[in-house]
Design a protein around this motif. Structure first.
Motif, short mmCIF file in Angstrom:
data_model
loop_
_atom_site.label_atom_id
_atom_site.label_comp_id
_atom_site.label_asym_id
_atom_site.label_seq_id
_atom_site.Cartn_x
_atom_site.Cartn_y
_atom_site.Cartn_z
N MET C 57 0.83 -1.20 0.00
CA MET C 57 0.00 0.00 0.00
C MET C 57 0.86 1.26 0.00
O MET C 57 0.61 2.20 -0.75
N THR C 58 1.89 1.26 0.82
CA THR C 58 2.76 2.43 0.91
C THR C 58 3.42 2.72 -0.43
O THR C 58 3.45 3.86 -0.89
N ALA C 59 3.94 1.67 -1.06
CA ALA C 59 4.61 1.88 -2.34
C ALA C 59 3.65 2.50 -3.35
O ALA C 59 3.99 3.45 -4.05
N PHE C 60 2.45 1.95 -3.40
CA PHE C 60 1.46 2.45 -4.36
C PHE C 60 1.09 3.89 -4.05
O PHE C 60 1.05 4.75 -4.94
N ALA C 61 0.84 4.15 -2.77
CA ALA C 61 0.41 5.49 -2.37
C ALA C 61 1.49 6.52 -2.67
O ALA C 61 1.22 7.59 -3.25
N VAL C 62 2.73 6.21 -2.29
CA VAL C 62 3.81 7.18 -2.49
C VAL C 62 4.07 7.37 -3.98
O VAL C 62 4.33 8.48 -4.45
N SER C 63 4.00 6.28 -4.73
CA SER C 63 4.19 6.41 -6.17
C SER C 63 3.10 7.28 -6.78
O SER C 63 3.35 8.11 -7.66
#
Lengths: 354, 364, 309
Positions: C57-63
């Motif tokens: 989730m973090t990777a997707f959100a930050v991206s």
């Protein structure tokens, strides 16, 4: 001091956890006190809410015993989910195979079938660890997946009710085979099994020689063996008993809730049960209390969604925070020695433990 | 009490009742922003904002276990709901049935449940839409767009609703492109994004150049199609934003139509318990229970025209999708010559065959 | 639009397996390497499922927010290290049971991930750039299978790096010593708690990076169902690989390929029994373990302190 500790420490943990959750809510712009009020109201605020809580607690009672009983014998079991599923499958098979039996007999047959299936499932995991060195944690994990695959294959195959088009399910149980609810409430009789199992488990572990022997084996295998205790047998029996409890949980799902076996057998009660067991420090009486608390928490999830527009994951966050705090609180037992004077040995022991 | 007094009191009571909001509860079995089945229902609920007398509450991720009963009961007791919509099939038996028995004054509406007269309580209504015709139109565009004549369909389970979609889509494909075939892959469950992605990918490896599907949310399939550079047809919800280049069209639900209609009937005092609201409320493209997604950029003008013509023919009744003779993909006769199955025909609810031109087994 | 004049037939399976192995193995690779490091130091972290989901989730959100997928991967690793550190600190406290802590972490981690992930379901975040090795082929299926995520090579490098660390560096030796015998390690002057803390923290970071692959490459979306137990499976995978990083790599490739087998067989028309089929990796692992474990001799390669305090 010890008795006071047993209440104050977990209580303190819960308060701390609720505080952190409150900060979380506040950071999101939601009034934490309103949230606390909703949780209380929805879980414990009225007889209506209590009924919800009791229903939610029911499967947790049995699921937790599946970990607690073998844990007292020294083996950590996490295959509860799989045992619940195979127990449910056993119950539906037995129930469908005996359509003409009167209700009480039918229930007995289904319960025994569920206990047998669940018991053997966990006994296998326990035996594998004791006799073969295969970690029960790992085998439990793997067997959980296997149970789910088995359930799907059976429900969509040999057990399938052809008229259950859109959601594969087994044939339904005859109405006489169903577990009812307490009059005037929506709490089903599965609760009786849960409470009875906890009481029996407590009695067995703390008041019988068998339980005593089991605990010794659980404390130190070598010492127990040297003392002549049949540790292997004790451990496997503990597994059978724990698995039987989980199996009953599956039976209750089938007989009280759904009336048939379908994919909802895989409901996650197993993993919740593991947590409840640990939070209760494997004590069956405390399991009753913790199950009620957890049930109340879970019952308030819907209210948080509807009244505060919080997403459905909010309750999981609260649960996670509370569980982490309560687990952490285990370390505070024995640290609060305000009244007792410490001997030098005790102080040294404390230092080593840190 | 005189007659005038009585009328005055009744009128006052009626006005008081009318000024209380009509509380309607919705439960979904998954997240309400899944870009698929549940979001279509959530969107339908949003349509109720047009009615000032309605207060709608919703609960998402309500599993198909006893938790559903609890959610419905909570909406009734804690929120004062007098109408409950249970949107997922698994919420029906025994949860909606038990709730209906427990709360005879509340009306329950379930999407797609199998109601049995005499066995189930009267305060349950069933609503559903037949989307076959829209799938047919969607399939037409797929048939016109494909260059390899191979279409791919990623499905969850081989249940009648899914088989109907596979078949109606394929019938649409082959109505404009008789040489095209549909290959079906079953993933086994409704929400398995990784498996759906793998299935989509392997279908494209096999030479398929149009993908569609019927899972909890086919957005993964549509996205995978875009990534592999093939066309996609959506389902349940408008997934065109997932595939800016390859999106053709899609078969969408328009549950707002249903929810508005039922809310208005209830406000007018009708109820499903006494039969003034029909027990089974179903609709097709004509009743606007479902609709075609907007066309994507690569759909040519001539294709649009053909689909528009077909749509007109469907709406005026001259085009019947399930018209015999029709063979299944094992060579047996599925619909005999001379027989026409109307979209609402109950026989279609028991569909267990795949039409000729589909590669795959209805047994899963 | 690509044109695909004909399908690949049975070769399609080989291509699908190869592509699937290279795609599907990455989460397993990273999580199992992270768990391997953790367990080599003597602790078990069952909470990897939660870490994986938070990482995804973090990777997707930050991206999505920053427009840079690599920033997303780094953010995911950072979050993973935080969660790892939390688990490390928690399990270091006396009387806290590792299994329970792990399960609590699953609840917490997945709860947080679903909670904050709500607004990221619809957007399409920038994906990781692909390394294209398939340019030589004219067959689109082969081209697609050979478009590989850079994380695949990071994972392979990590496996060999971890192997080198365990066998050639003093820190690696300390990790193994701490994992084999707590008392003996302490007697040697090793700060067991510090070593384990670092190992578990890095392990969490690795697992979260594996999660980033799911949302930034395959399937490239954020959805609550995206993991389906891969985090837990990877724990079993480490046992299957007998705590060797390079064998973890091989096992991850095996599981990744097996994941693609079911759907690709179906797309060729081979149906039936797919539930049991899909459960075959678990059966296989269990079978191997039963066959090779013995109660008197510790399973070869198993860190001695695992399971003890």
């Amino acid at each position: 001091m010890k008795k006071a500790e047993a209440v104050l420490v977990p209580l303190g943990a819960m308060v701390a956890g609720l505080l952190v959750f409150g900060l979380f809510c506040a950071a999101l712009g939601v009034n934490p006190f309103l949230v606390y009020a909703s949780i209380y109201k929805a879980g414990f605020g009225s007889w209506y809410s209590w009924q919800n809580t009791l229903v939610r607690a029911s499967p947790l009672l049995l699921g937790a015993l599946c970990t607690a009983i073998p844990a007292r014998a020294g083996i950590i079991v996490i295959g509860n989910e799989g045992a619940i599923i195979v127990g449910g499958l056993g119950a539906i098979w037995a129930g469908l195979a005996t359509p003409s039996l009167p209700p009480f007999l039918a229930l007995t047959v289904m319960t025994f079938a569920a206990m047998l299936c669940g018991g053997l499932w966990i006994a296998a995991e326990v035996a594998l660890q004791h006799y073969r060195g295969v970690s029960a944690v790992i085998s439990g994990l793997l067997l959980n997946y296997l149970a789910i695959a088995l359930m799907n294959q059976l429900i969509e195959g040999p057990l399938r009710d052809p008229s259950s088009f859109n959601s594969p399910a087994s044939y339904p149980l005859a109405p006489s085979h169903r577990l009812g609810s307490f009059a005037g409430t929506h709490v089903h009789h599965g609760l009786i099994f849960g409470v009875a199992a906890c009481l029996l488990a407590w009695f067995l572990i703390d008041r019988t020689t068998f339980g005593f022997a089991m605990k010794i084996g659980g404390g130190n295998v070598r010492a127990a063996q040297l003392a002549g205790l049949p540790v292997g047998r004790l451990v496997v029996i503990a597994g059978l008993l724990g698995g039987a409890c989980a199996g009953i949980a599956g039976m209750v799902e089938v007989a009280a809730v759904h009336g048939r076996a379908n994919e909802s057998l895989n409901a996650g009660y197993g993993y919740s049960g593991i947590l409840v067991a640990f939070l209760s420090r494997q004590n069956p009486l405390v399991i009753v209390l913790v199950s009620l608390l957890t049930g109340g928490l879970l019952a308030s999830g819907g209210m948080l969604q509807r009244a505060h527009d919080l997403p459905d994951a909010t309750i999981a966050v609260l649960q996670g925070i509370l569980f982490l705090f309560i687990l952490l609180s285990d370390t505070f037992y024995g640290r609060f020695n305000f009244t007792r004077t410490k001997t030098p040995e005790a102080r040294a022991a404390h230092a080593n433990a840190a | 009490m005189t007659r005038r007094e009585f009328l005055a009191v009744s009128a006052a009571a009626a006005t008081a009742r009318a000024s209380e909001p009509l509380v309607i509860g919705f439960i979904y079995n998954g997240p309400k922003n899944d870009l698929g089945y549940n979001q279509a229902h959530a969107e339908g609920k949003q349509a109720l904002r047009a009615l000032p007398f309605v207060r709608a509450v919703e609960e998402a991720s309500v599993p198909e276990t006893v938790a559903a009963e609890e959610s419905m009961r909570d909406m009734i007791f804690q929120d004062g709901a007098t109408v409950v919509f249970a949107t997922s099939f698994g919420h029906f038996d025994p949860f909606t049935i038990d709730m209906a028995r427990e709360n005879p004054a509340v009306q329950f509406f379930h999407c797609g449940g199998l109601f049995e007269e005499g066995k189930h309580p009267k305060n349950i209504g069933i609503y559903f839409g037949f989307i076959d015709e829209v799938e047919y139109l969607s399939g037409m565009l797929a048939g016109l767009a494909t260059r390899t004549n191979r279409i791919g369909f990623v499905a969850a389970k081989p249940i009648p609703q899914v088989l109907r979609n596979i078949n109606s889509f394929t019938l649409g494909v082959r109505s404009v492109n008789p040489r095209a075939t549909t290959r079906v892959v079953f993933t086994g469950d409704w929400v398995l994004p990784v498996r759906e992605a793998e299935a989509s990918s392997s279908l494209v490896d096999q030479g398929i150049d149009v993908l569609t599907g019927h899972t909890g949310s086919p957005r993964v399939i549509v996205q995978m199609a875009e990534r592999r550079g093939v066309f996609a047809c959506g389902y349940q919800f408008n997934q065109s934003s997932m595939a800016p280049h390859g999106f053709l069209t899609g078969a969408e639900w328009a549950w707002g139509t249903v929810y508005l209609r039922i809310a208005e009937m209830i406000h007018a005092g009708k109820s499903v318990t006494n039969g003034t609201i029909p027990r089974r409320l179903t609709g097709t493209l004509k009743d606007e229970f479902c609709k075609l997604s907007p066309f994507g950029p690569s759909v040519t003008a001539s294709s649009r025209a053909r689909v528009a013509d077909a749509k007109t023919a469907i709406l005026n009744g001259s085009l019947e999708i399930y018209r015999g003779p029709m063979k299944d993909n094992e060579g047996e006769t599925a619909i005999p010559a001379g027989k026409i199955l109307k979209i609402e025909d109950v026989e279609l609810d028991r569909m267990d065959w795949l039409v000729e031109g589909v590669d795959g087994s209805a047994k899963g | 639009m690509q044109t695909q004049p004909e399908g690949l037939g049975a070769w399609g399976i080989a291509v699908a397996l190869a592509g699937g192995a290279m795609r599907g193995s990455i989460p397993y690779m990273f999580v199992s390497l992270g768990e391997c490091l953790t367990e080599k130091s003597g602790k078990i972290n069952l909470g990897m499922e939660g870490v994986l989901l938070m990482g995804a989730m973090t990777a997707f959100a930050v991206s999505d927010i920053t427009g840079s997928p690599w920033l997303g991967v780094m953010a995911a690793a950072a979050v993973g290290m935080l969660l790892g550190a939390l688990h490390a600190w928690l399990t270091q406290q006396p009387a806290v049971n590792d299994v329970a802590a792990g399960i609590a972490m699953i609840v917490f981690g997945s709860g947080l991930a679903f909670f904050f992930g709500k607004r990221f379901v619809a957007p399409m975040a920038p994906q990781l750039p692909l390394l294209d090795f398939g340019g030589w082929s004219r067959v689109p299926a082969i081209q697609s299978a050979l478009r590989i995520s850079p994380l695949f090579f990071v994972g392979i490098a990590a496996a060999f790096l971890l192997h080198w660390i365990f066998t050639r560096t003093s820190w690696g030796l300390k990790v193994r010593a701490a994992g084999d015998d707590t008392q003996a390690a302490r007697a040697l002057g090793i700060n067991v708690n510090a070593v384990r803390f670092i190992a578990i923290t890095i392990g969490g970071g690795l697992a979260a990076a594996g999660g980033a692959h799911l949302t930034l490459y395959f399937p490239g979306i954020w959805s609550e169902g995206i993991s389906g137990g891969q985090g837990l499976m990877a724990v079993a995978l480490v046992i299957f690989a007998k705590w060797s990083p390079r064998r973890c790599l091989a096992a991850a490739l095996l599981f990744g390929g097996a994941q693609a087998l079911g759907p690709s067989l179906q797309s060729l028309g081979v149906n039936g029994y797919y539930h049991l089929f899909n459960a075959s990796p678990y059966l296989l692992t269990l079978g191997v373990m039963i066959a090779t474990c013995t109660p008197h001799r510790r399973l070869a390669g198993m860190p001695g302190a695992l399971g003890k305090k």
